[in-house]
Write a protein that holds these residues in place. Structure first.
Motif, PDB file in Angstrom:
ATOM      1  N   LEU A 111       0.844  -1.194   0.000  1.00  0.00           N
ATOM      2  CA  LEU A 111       0.000   0.000   0.000  1.00  0.00           C
ATOM      3  C   LEU A 111       0.883   1.248   0.000  1.00  0.00           C
ATOM      4  O   LEU A 111       2.026   1.202   0.474  1.00  0.00           O
ATOM      5  N   PRO A 112       0.380   2.370  -0.476  1.00  0.00           N
ATOM      6  CA  PRO A 112       1.165   3.614  -0.440  1.00  0.00           C
ATOM      7  C   PRO A 112       1.570   4.010   0.976  1.00  0.00           C
ATOM      8  O   PRO A 112       2.542   4.742   1.158  1.00  0.00           O
ATOM      9  N   THR A 113       0.810   3.541   1.978  1.00  0.00           N
ATOM     10  CA  THR A 113       1.098   3.886   3.375  1.00  0.00           C
ATOM     11  C   THR A 113       2.051   2.905   4.050  1.00  0.00           C
ATOM     12  O   THR A 113       2.392   3.088   5.220  1.00  0.00           O
ATOM     13  N   GLN A 114       2.476   1.881   3.335  1.00  0.00           N
ATOM     14  CA  GLN A 114       3.396   0.888   3.904  1.00  0.00           C
ATOM     15  C   GLN A 114       4.822   1.152   3.437  1.00  0.00           C
ATOM     16  O   GLN A 114       5.078   1.294   2.243  1.00  0.00           O
ATOM     17  N   GLY A 115       5.743   1.227   4.404  1.00  0.00           N
ATOM     18  CA  GLY A 115       7.118   1.576   4.090  1.00  0.00           C
ATOM     19  C   GLY A 115       7.939   0.381   3.666  1.00  0.00           C
ATOM     20  O   GLY A 115       7.800  -0.716   4.217  1.00  0.00           O
ATOM     21  N   LEU A 116       8.821   0.581   2.680  1.00  0.00           N
ATOM     22  CA  LEU A 116       9.734  -0.465   2.216  1.00  0.00           C
ATOM     23  C   LEU A 116      11.166   0.020   2.342  1.00  0.00           C
ATOM     24  O   LEU A 116      11.492   1.144   1.945  1.00  0.00           O
ATOM     25  N   TRP A 117      12.012  -0.845   2.892  1.00  0.00           N
ATOM     26  CA  TRP A 117      13.419  -0.553   3.125  1.00  0.00           C
ATOM     27  C   TRP A 117      14.281  -1.686   2.579  1.00  0.00           C
ATOM     28  O   TRP A 117      13.814  -2.810   2.428  1.00  0.00           O
ATOM     29  N   PHE A 118      15.554  -1.364   2.351  1.00  0.00           N
ATOM     30  CA  PHE A 118      16.534  -2.427   2.108  1.00  0.00           C
ATOM     31  C   PHE A 118      17.725  -2.190   3.023  1.00  0.00           C
ATOM     32  O   PHE A 118      18.211  -1.065   3.160  1.00  0.00           O
ATOM     33  N   LEU A 119      18.171  -3.266   3.658  1.00  0.00           N
ATOM     34  CA  LEU A 119      19.335  -3.225   4.543  1.00  0.00           C
ATOM     35  C   LEU A 119      20.358  -4.231   4.047  1.00  0.00           C
ATOM     36  O   LEU A 119      20.030  -5.404   3.823  1.00  0.00           O
ATOM     37  N   THR A 120      21.573  -3.790   3.855  1.00  0.00           N
ATOM     38  CA  THR A 120      22.664  -4.688   3.503  1.00  0.00           C
ATOM     39  C   THR A 120      23.679  -4.673   4.632  1.00  0.00           C
ATOM     40  O   THR A 120      23.993  -3.614   5.193  1.00  0.00           O
ATOM     41  N   THR A 121      24.160  -5.840   5.007  1.00  0.00           N
ATOM     42  CA  THR A 121      25.005  -5.944   6.194  1.00  0.00           C
ATOM     43  C   THR A 121      26.245  -6.787   5.940  1.00  0.00           C
ATOM     44  O   THR A 121      26.240  -7.669   5.072  1.00  0.00           O
ATOM     45  N   THR A 122      27.286  -6.508   6.709  1.00  0.00           N
ATOM     46  CA  THR A 122      28.501  -7.326   6.659  1.00  0.00           C
ATOM     47  C   THR A 122      28.667  -8.150   7.937  1.00  0.00           C
ATOM     48  O   THR A 122      29.699  -8.781   8.136  1.00  0.00           O
ATOM     49  N   HIS A 123      27.667  -8.140   8.811  1.00  0.00           N
ATOM     50  CA  HIS A 123      27.733  -8.980  10.003  1.00  0.00           C
ATOM     51  C   HIS A 123      27.715 -10.446   9.590  1.00  0.00           C
ATOM     52  O   HIS A 123      27.084 -10.828   8.594  1.00  0.00           O
ATOM     53  N   GLY A 124      28.409 -11.264  10.387  1.00  0.00           N
ATOM     54  CA  GLY A 124      28.390 -12.703  10.166  1.00  0.00           C
ATOM     55  C   GLY A 124      27.822 -13.410  11.377  1.00  0.00           C
ATOM     56  O   GLY A 124      28.067 -13.008  12.519  1.00  0.00           O
ATOM     57  N   ALA A 125      27.035 -14.447  11.144  1.00  0.00           N
ATOM     58  CA  ALA A 125      26.448 -15.210  12.250  1.00  0.00           C
ATOM     59  C   ALA A 125      26.348 -16.669  11.849  1.00  0.00           C
ATOM     60  O   ALA A 125      26.223 -17.002  10.669  1.00  0.00           O
ATOM     61  N   LEU A 126      26.391 -17.537  12.847  1.00  0.00           N
ATOM     62  CA  LEU A 126      26.299 -18.980  12.629  1.00  0.00           C
ATOM     63  C   LEU A 126      25.356 -19.566  13.655  1.00  0.00           C
ATOM     64  O   LEU A 126      25.494 -19.329  14.855  1.00  0.00           O
ATOM     65  N   LYS A 127      24.393 -20.332  13.172  1.00  0.00           N
ATOM     66  CA  LYS A 127      23.447 -21.006  14.057  1.00  0.00           C
ATOM     67  C   LYS A 127      23.747 -22.496  14.062  1.00  0.00           C
ATOM     68  O   LYS A 127      23.821 -23.132  13.012  1.00  0.00           O
ATOM     69  N   GLN A 128      23.938 -23.036  15.251  1.00  0.00           N
ATOM     70  CA  GLN A 128      24.145 -24.473  15.424  1.00  0.00           C
ATOM     71  C   GLN A 128      23.152 -24.971  16.461  1.00  0.00           C
ATOM     72  O   GLN A 128      23.302 -24.695  17.653  1.00  0.00           O
ATOM     73  N   HIS A 129      22.135 -25.678  15.971  1.00  0.00           N
ATOM     74  CA  HIS A 129      21.055 -26.144  16.840  1.00  0.00           C
ATOM     75  C   HIS A 129      20.402 -24.928  17.532  1.00  0.00           C
ATOM     76  O   HIS A 129      19.894 -24.049  16.867  1.00  0.00           O
ATOM     77  N   HIS A 130      20.454 -24.853  18.861  1.00  0.00           N
ATOM     78  CA  HIS A 130      19.853 -23.713  19.571  1.00  0.00           C
ATOM     79  C   HIS A 130      20.901 -22.665  19.941  1.00  0.00           C
ATOM     80  O   HIS A 130      20.590 -21.719  20.670  1.00  0.00           O
ATOM     81  N   ASN A 131      22.114 -22.822  19.444  1.00  0.00           N
ATOM     82  CA  ASN A 131      23.188 -21.884  19.762  1.00  0.00           C
ATOM     83  C   ASN A 131      23.425 -20.935  18.588  1.00  0.00           C
ATOM     84  O   ASN A 131      23.462 -21.365  17.430  1.00  0.00           O
ATOM     85  N   LEU A 132      23.593 -19.655  18.915  1.00  0.00           N
ATOM     86  CA  LEU A 132      23.866 -18.647  17.894  1.00  0.00           C
ATOM     87  C   LEU A 132      25.197 -17.985  18.202  1.00  0.00           C
ATOM     88  O   LEU A 132      25.452 -17.567  19.341  1.00  0.00           O
ATOM     89  N   PHE A 133      26.048 -17.878  17.181  1.00  0.00           N
ATOM     90  CA  PHE A 133      27.369 -17.268  17.344  1.00  0.00           C
ATOM     91  C   PHE A 133      27.505 -16.074  16.401  1.00  0.00           C
ATOM     92  O   PHE A 133      27.149 -16.157  15.227  1.00  0.00           O
ATOM     93  N   HIS A 134      28.016 -14.981  16.940  1.00  0.00           N
ATOM     94  CA  HIS A 134      28.286 -13.783  16.132  1.00  0.00           C
ATOM     95  C   HIS A 134      29.698 -13.946  15.589  1.00  0.00           C
ATOM     96  O   HIS A 134      30.675 -13.608  16.254  1.00  0.00           O
ATOM     97  N   THR A 135      29.816 -14.458  14.359  1.00  0.00           N
ATOM     98  CA  THR A 135      31.116 -14.864  13.823  1.00  0.00           C
ATOM     99  C   THR A 135      31.882 -13.735  13.147  1.00  0.00           C
ATOM    100  O   THR A 135      33.065 -13.892  12.862  1.00  0.00           O
TER     101      THR A 135
END
Length: 300
Positions: A111-135
């Motif tokens: 809709l004209p009233t709904q905002g659209l964005w784009f985000l590009t990132t260089t962060h790295g992350a790894l998910k292993q089972h229930h563990n999350l690592f900021h790599t």
């Protein structure tokens, strides 16, 4: 571009999916005291261990008024179509993925009233089972893509700075997306094909191939009105290879785990756009073919 300083609504943030970058954003928001929910194909409570703390994320409840969509490029269109009936009339949507080509598909759906964005990132992350690592500690660039987003710029950028900052707000995301495309066009397919960590690409045996890939991307960018200087782009790629030396790229992990890759939105995008300009891009075409063959080998 200066943020809009007019009064802006409080946003209740929802993250789509349970990918590593999305969960990294969720956990960082939680650490700062924000309430976050997840939008999943099968609604469920997700528990994540991050920085020696456990976070529990409930399923999102419509209407959704602020949504981060960090899903694969090939899943963007179906994801947005599935979200549309559940969005508030003034919802803000932030897309974030590798590759190009989705913005033009999503814009007309809102809709004209709904905002659209784009985000590009260089962060790295790894998910292993229930563990999350900021790599990989990184940074992000975000841009409002329509007037409804510009009107809510301060509220969205403040939260995204917590989630995936430090953040830079720009009114032109294209140069940043092309730089990211160039980096991904090298690191993702090569690490997938040669089954290696990012750092291995600093070896002399890969130099000529990397150079040829980037020459093609920079030539295409010029034809499409984007300034992408070869020497600067090569230096940036080399910097990322060194900074993420011990990381495995997302495409490497997709191939390893027999998942669909984003090759069509990265090197495939280069090949598709180059054909419009009758520009030969044999290196990118070869990478597209080889990664596609890897996908076909496991039935994707």
């Amino acid at each position: 571009m200066a943020p809009n300083t007019s009064p802006q609504p409080a946003l209740s943030w929802t993250i789509v999916g349970q990918g590593a970058i999305g969960l990294l954003a969720a956990c960082r928001l939680s650490l700062a005291g924000n309430v976050v929910s997840l939008w999943l194909k099968t609604p469920n409570i997700i528990n994540i261990d991050f920085t020696e703390q456990q976070f529990s994320y409930p399923p999102a409840i419509a209407p959704l008024n602020a949504v981060l969509v960090p899903v694969k490029s090939y899943a963007i269109l179906d994801t947005i179509k599935g979200l549309l009936p559940h969005l508030s009339p003034d919802a803000q949507l932030v897309l974030s993925h590798n590759g190009m080509g989705t913005i033009a598909l999503v814009k007309p759906l809102l809709l004209p009233t709904q905002g659209l964005w784009f985000l590009t990132t260089t962060h790295g992350a790894l998910k292993q089972h229930h563990n999350l690592f900021h790599t990989g500690q990184g940074q992000s660039v975000i841009a409002p893509l329509n007037s409804a987003a510009i009107a809510c710029s301060e509220a969205v950028t403040q939260v995204m700075d917590i989630a995936l900052g430090p953040i830079t707000l720009t009114d032109n995301i294209a140069p940043y997306l092309w730089q990211k495309l160039a980096i991904n066009a090298v690191i993702n397919p090569l690490t997938a094909i040669y089954d290696c960590q990012n750092g291995q690409l600093s070896a002399a045996e890969y130099r000529s191939q990397i150079a040829e890939i980037l020459v093609e991307v920079c030539q295409l960018a010029t034809l499409m009105g984007i300034s992408l200087v070869y020497e600067d782009t090569l230096a940036k790629v080399q910097q990322v290879i060194i900074q993420t030396a011990k990381n495995y790229s997302s495409m490497h992990q997709d191939v390893k785990h027999q998942r669909r890759t984003e090759i069509a939105a990265i090197n495939g995008f280069v090949v598709e756009q180059a054909a419009r300009y009758q520009l030969a891009v044999p290196q990118n075409a070869g990478l597209l073919q080889r990664v596609t063959q890897l996908e076909q080998a496991y039935g994707r």
